[in-house]
Structure formats: structure tokens, C-alpha cells
Motif scaffolding. Structure first.
Motif, mmCIF file in Angstrom:
data_model
loop_
_atom_site.group_PDB
_atom_site.id
_atom_site.type_symbol
_atom_site.label_atom_id
_atom_site.label_comp_id
_atom_site.label_asym_id
_atom_site.label_seq_id
_atom_site.Cartn_x
_atom_site.Cartn_y
_atom_site.Cartn_z
ATOM 1 N N ASN A 67 5.878 13.784 0.085
ATOM 2 C CA ASN A 67 5.803 14.109 -1.345
ATOM 3 C C ASN A 67 6.180 12.927 -2.240
ATOM 4 N N ILE A 68 5.726 11.721 -1.869
ATOM 5 C CA ILE A 68 5.999 10.549 -2.705
ATOM 6 C C ILE A 68 5.138 10.631 -3.962
ATOM 7 N N LYS A 69 5.786 10.485 -5.125
ATOM 8 C CA LYS A 69 5.066 10.511 -6.399
ATOM 9 C C LYS A 69 5.525 9.365 -7.291
ATOM 10 N N ILE A 70 4.577 8.805 -8.046
ATOM 11 C CA ILE A 70 4.882 7.813 -9.073
ATOM 12 C C ILE A 70 4.377 8.362 -10.399
ATOM 13 N N ASP A 71 5.277 8.486 -11.337
ATOM 14 C CA ASP A 71 4.947 9.098 -12.635
ATOM 15 C C ASP A 71 4.345 10.487 -12.434
ATOM 16 N N THR A 120 0.849 -1.188 0.000
ATOM 17 C CA THR A 120 0.000 0.000 0.000
ATOM 18 C C THR A 120 0.889 1.244 0.000
ATOM 19 N N GLY A 121 0.280 2.372 -0.279
ATOM 20 C CA GLY A 121 1.034 3.618 -0.211
ATOM 21 C C GLY A 121 1.592 3.858 1.175
ATOM 22 N N ALA A 122 0.822 3.512 2.204
ATOM 23 C CA ALA A 122 1.294 3.675 3.586
ATOM 24 C C ALA A 122 2.486 2.762 3.862
ATOM 25 N N ASP A 178 -2.256 6.793 0.787
ATOM 26 C CA ASP A 178 -1.987 5.718 1.740
ATOM 27 C C ASP A 178 -2.668 4.410 1.342
ATOM 28 N N THR A 179 -3.807 4.488 0.701
ATOM 29 C CA THR A 179 -4.614 3.283 0.472
ATOM 30 C C THR A 179 -4.396 2.641 -0.894
ATOM 31 N N GLN A 180 -3.722 3.299 -1.796
ATOM 32 C CA GLN A 180 -3.565 2.711 -3.119
ATOM 33 C C GLN A 180 -2.607 1.529 -3.092
ATOM 34 N N SER A 181 -2.791 0.606 -4.013
ATOM 35 C CA SER A 181 -1.909 -0.561 -4.140
ATOM 36 C C SER A 181 -0.830 -0.267 -5.168
ATOM 37 N N ILE A 182 0.398 -0.648 -4.840
ATOM 38 C CA ILE A 182 1.549 -0.354 -5.691
ATOM 39 C C ILE A 182 2.362 -1.624 -5.862
#
Length: 593
Positions: A523-527, A476-478, A533-537
């Protein structure tokens, strides 16, 4: 294990009819010398560097403050011969193998172990890299036998190391484990009592060597952080306990045998103030100093490794007496010489007589002829693979971190790992551990004369020598934020110092140098898109990291594990697909005060 165990006590005369006995001290004749000389020559962190290491890994500051080219088996052998006398015992402090260039790694480091035996090494502590392929493979290296998968090397059936590997703080987790180590030791009731309170040794804890009629006892230790820095599966049955406590038990065992001259060989050390003479006491007190100052006063000196630094220090033991604490760099660039006198009556080292010198293994001497022949054999066996071009670079790509901890080569590797794990693993980002980036890529042609800018397979392998599997897991983002927090000391994962993971180009974030642990990352960013926090990565990394290596425990919370190619294959493929490659800009991580 075979009968080549523990102390080789039968040779030392300390095993009589199956029981351990103290070594008797003969009465002195009137004209007997009061002391006898003993010289130690020590190597640490050789890492299979049979070829002269390149780039910064092949240079060393000498005693005059000059930076000189150093290392290479033909020169190590030549310097050893020049330094050796009739009173010499050669020893080592671990990581002799593992993270090795292709010429050694392709044959499971048998060439390096053979070389070290040929130049006279008699005993070595195990290092964490001795466990890179697991405990079973270490036993094979110690005692012989062809590799269970790859078979015998071109040199024929492997006969085992000519020197003893020792590790007093490596124990079995299962207290019921029975080995010939414990059976030999337990023959003595006092030793059996020590072991009953201590545990079951997985390796010989000590080795005794005789010189000029006196026994010298060597205690082997490896950093207790080993489980955090090797693949978990290979050491699943082992535990690595406190080095000081293990050393003190081993010292008592030696004393029960009548061995008073005691030397610790420990694969743990300290960092230094940069660009100092190898003979300076430049060590900044840390994990190595803790061991050197706290082990039993019976121990006369502590020769260290692991941190790849060179220093010569005098520290105080718990009784307030001086003892030597030293290290000799890495990659065969330094040989530590220790000269001392041993009292023939007490059989103890006269500490006031101890003189140490770190000799830089310069390349301005004639190479050892026997080793030249040895090297020619192994170069011939690996040349077709090692010299194959796999890509091109437009300039040097260094593995030295910037002020943020990000390095151009670390970033490049992460980019290659992401490319290799998108298909199949559905990876969105990749992270690379900085300790796995073992050497730079240099633009100028190598001795193989492949041409400027050409990267050979051997050079790529030197950068990434572990043969780890690429994997991808879902966090997760967290959890990703926690993982990035775990790069820094102060958290529950007990990170000893900052270890900045190298990110793929599409991952960016900021860290604060002054913020408390848990609030350092932002400030975590992807693309370019902020992470919630809740997104799956899907996160790609090698199996060492995914297993929680380097104290990145958050990786173990990952789900839906996918395994792909070897990390070296991912790196080579990326080099071949992107020609020529320029050094990436190290702008993925931002640090603020």
C-alpha cells in the motif's frame, strides 16, 4: 603518521635497537607484594557532549532506581577527579567524537579531544563515529595539524590527541600498504608471521600502559558494521574485519611482548532491559556478548560501547572462566570504575579480584573549576552562531519512535528535506535515517535564555550534526519497495535490527510485522496515489543513505544523482519558513500484525 604510533613501545621499554623484545619479569624480593592494585576509569560514546545534554539524553537511572540529570564536561571532570587514585588508568571505548553538538563540531571536535586529554584519558578504541570525516581526518585528530579546509581553531594549531587511539580490526584493503605500524611490528619475526596471515593495520592495534610496575595491554576494536554506518568515501581504502579474530591476533601480539594483563576496549555492545540500575547485568546477549564470550581466554575483561547502554555483567570466556563485560551509557553520563589486582610474578590480572561499578555523573557536585574556564572559552567562540534563533515550536518534538518506528522529529526533518530538494533535485518524497536524529527539540528555554519555544541554531545542529549533503536519486517503484523492505532484518542486506526510515508527509505505506522479508511492505502511496513497480520516483535523502549507509543497499541503485544543500541548512531553512511548528502526527506508516 608520526613516531607516536602503535604501543608507544619505546616508552614501555619494549623496543630495543629497532627490534621488539619480551618485557622481562624481574625476580621478586622476599618482601615484594604478591599483587598490586590497578584501577580503570572508562568512558564511552561521549559524542562531544561538552555541554550537559538535554532532554532524555541528559537523564540516567541511578543505582537506586531514580532518574537523575547527568553528564556535562564540568561534572565529568569533577567525578573523574573524585574517583581517580594513584593506581588509575583512564580509558574509553570509542565514539568520543562525531555526531557532536555545535560547540565541539564547529571546530572538528578538537575541543572534545582536548578536554578528554586534560582529564587524563590515556587510550581509547576508535568508534564508527571517529570515521565520520574519514580516515585522513582521524589521523589529523590523532597526530595534529590544522584542518585542511577550515584552518586552525581559535585555540591555535592542533597538537593531536594526548591519548592513543587503537583499532585492531581496522586494516588496509591493499596488502602492499606500508606504514610505521607494520614496520614497528614486523621487526619481530613472530609478529611478522602473524601479520602476514592477517593484514596491514591502518591503526595501532594495541597500547601498553604501565601501572605499579606491571604492564597492562589494551586491545582496541570497532564494530565491523562500520562501513554500513559511515560515509563510504572516507573509508574507501579500509576494511573492518571480525572483532573476535582481530582481538585474538592482538592478544597474541601482547603475549609475545610478555603482556599478560589484557583488556579489550570494543566499540560494540548490546541492548538492555529498560530502566535497570546501571550496575545490573541487564544486557540482552547480542553482538557485544558474542565478542565478550568468544575472544581469547588470555583476555581478562571486555569494556564495551556503541549501544549507549549501561550494564555490568560477568560472562564465561572460552575456557569457562569468568570475565567482566561492561558498558557505561553515553554522552558522559556514566563513568565505569574497575578495580583489580595484578599478580607481580605472572603479571596477569587476578580475575577473582575484579570489582566494577558504574557511577552516574550526577550534577549535584561542584563543577570542576578548570573545566568551567575551558568551557567559557569555547562558549564565547561559538555563542554568536549557537544562540541565533532560527525558528519556533509549539511543544516538545521528540525523536523517540512510536510503535511503528516513526518519530515526530524524524518526520519533521524529512519534510524539511523534501522542501529543500524539490527545486533543483525534483524530489517527490524524502526519507531520513532514524540514527541521524540525535536529540529532541524541547519547548522550554535553554540556558541561553532565548525564550520558550525558540529553536536556536545550536539546538538545531544538535539534532542534525553530521553536515551531510542532501541528494536526490531516481528509483523505480519496485526499487522503493525493496528499499522499504530493507528496513527489516532477514534480507540479503543483513540488517541487524529494524531501522525505520522517517518519511515525508506525502509518503505513506503499510508494513506487516509477521510477514516474511520481501513481503512486508504494501500500500505504498505518494500524495495519496498508489505507487506502481515501473514508475520513476525522485527520492531525497542525505548522502550517507544514498551511498548505501545503514545497510540500505537499494539506494545505490538510484540514478541521476543530484546534490543540494547540507542537511542542517535544509532543516534550519524549514524551521524558519514554518513558524511556529507543531509536532507532526505520526500517521504516515501503518503497522499490522
Amino acid at each position: 603518521m608520526t613516531s607516536r604510533t602503535l604501543l608507544r613501545l619505546a616508552m614501555a621499554g619494549a623496543v630495543v635497537a629497532g627490534s621488539l623484545t619480551a618485557l622481562s619479569v624481574p625476580a621478586q624480593a622476599g618482601n615484594a607484594p604478591k599483587t598490586v592494585p590497578v584501577r580503570l576509569l572508562a568512558l564511552n560514546d561521549f559524542h562531544g557532549n561538552l555541554e550537559p545534554p538535554t532532554g532524555s539524553s541528559g537523564r540516567m537511572v541511578d543505582e537506586n532506581g531514580n532518574t537523575v540529570n547527568a553528564g556535562g564536561a564540568v561534572y565529568v571532570a569533577a567525578h573523574m577527579k573524585a574517583l581517580r587514585d594513584a593506581n588509575t588508568i583512564e580509558v574509553a571505548q570509542g565514539d568520543l567524537i562525531g555526531a557532536s553538538p555545535l560547540i565541539s563540531a564547529a571546530f572538528h571536535d578538537e575541543p572534545s579531544v582536548d578536554f578528554l586529554g586534560k582529564i587524563g584519558v590515556q587510550v581509547s578504541a576508535v568508534g564508527n563515529h571517529e570515521f565520520d570525516e574519514g580516515y585522513a581526518e582521524l589521523r589529523r585528530i590523532m597526530f595534529g595539524g590544522c584542518h585542511p579546509v577550515d584552518g586552525c581553531s581559535p585555540a591555535g594549531p592542533w597538537k593531536g590527541a594526548k591519548y592513543d587511539y587503537v583499532g585492531a580490526n581496522v586494516l588496509f584493503k591493499n596488502p602492499g600498504e606500508k606504514t610505521d605500524v607494520t614496520q614497528s611490528l614486523s621487526a619481530n619475526p613472530q609478529v611478522k608471521t602473524l601479520l602476514s596471515d592477517w593484514g596491514v593495520p591502518a591503526l595501532p592495534p594495541v597500547s601498553i600502559k604501565w601501572m605499579n610496575g606491571v604492564p597492562i595491554g589494551f586491545i582496541g576494536l570497532v564494530t565491523q558494521t562500520t562501513p554500513n554506518i559511515v560515509t563510504a568515501e572516507g573509508i574507501k581504502d579500509l576494511k573492518f574485519v571480525d572483532e573476535v579474530k582481530a582481538a585474538n591476533v592482538a592478544s597474541k601480539i601482547l603475549k609475545l611482548f610478555g603482556v599478560r594483563a589484557q583488556v579489550v576496549l570494543v566499540h560494540e555492545g548490546d541492548q538492555v532491559t529498560p530502566n535497570q540500575s546501571p550496575d545490573a547485568c541487564s544486557a540482552i546477549p547480542g553482538a557485544g556478548n558474542r565478542i565478550a564470550t568468544q575472544v581469547d581466554p588470555e583476555i581478562d575483561m571486555v569494556l564495551s560501547g556503541h549501544s549507549h547502554q549501561a550494564y555490568l555483567c560477568r560472562v564465561k570466556d572460552p575456557a569457562g572462566q569468568d570475565r567482566l563485560y561492561s558498558q557505561g551509557g553515553s554522552f558522559g553520563r556514566v563513568i565505569t570504575q574497575v578495580d583489580m589486582q595484578v599478580d607481580t610474578k605472572t603479571r596477569d590480572i587476578v580475575r577473582s579480584s575484579v570489582v566494577a561499578d558504574n557511577h552516574v555523573v550526577t550534577r549535584d557536585v561542584d563543577p570542576d573549576s578548570d573545566t568551567v574556564t575551558f568551557m567559557d572559552f569555547w562558549r564565547d567562540k561559538i555563542s554568536a552562531v549557537a544562540n541565533k534563533p532560527v525558528g519556533r515550536i509549539s511543544a516538545d518534538i521528540t525523536n523517540v519512535g512510536t510503535a511503528t518506528g516513526e518519530s515526530p522529529l524524524g518526520d519533521l526533518i524529512a519534510d524539511g528535506q523534501l522542501a529543500a530538494t524539490k527545486t533543483g533535485g525534483n524530489a517527490q518524497i524524502a526519507l531520513m535515517n532514524p540514527g541521524g536524529v540525535r536529540a529532541p527539540l524541547t519547548y522550554l528555554t535553554s540556558p541561553a535564555s532565548e525564550g520558550d519555544g525558540v529553536v536556536t541554531y545550536g539546538e538545531a545542529f544538535t539534532v542534525q550534526p553530521f553536515n551531510n549533503l542532501m541528494q536526490a536519486v531516481t528509483l523505480t517503484g519496485a526499487q522503493l519497495k525493496t528499499l522499504l523492505e530493507q528496513q527489516f532484518p532477514g534480507g540479503p542486506n543483513n540488517q541487524p535490527f529494524a531501522k525505520i526510515l522517517q518519511p515525508s508527509a506525502n509518503l505513506s505505506y503499510t508494513y506487516s510485522r509477521s510477514a516474511a522479508w520481501g513481503s512486508k511492505i504494501s500500500n505504498i502511496k505518494i500524495d495519496g496515489v498508489p505507487v506502481t513497480d515501473t514508475q520513476s520516483i525522485r527520492v531525497a535523502a542525505n548522502n550517507f543513505l544514498v551511498g548505501g549507509g545503514d545497510a540500505f543497499a537499494a539506494f545505490k541503485e538510484g540514478t541521476d544523482v543530484w546534490s543540494g544543500p547540507l542537511d542542517i541548512d535544509a532543516f534550519v531553512a524549514y524551521l524558519g519558513q514554518n513558524n511556529p511548528i507543531a509536532p507532526p502526527a505520526t500517521t504516515r506508516i501503518t503497522a499490522v500484525d
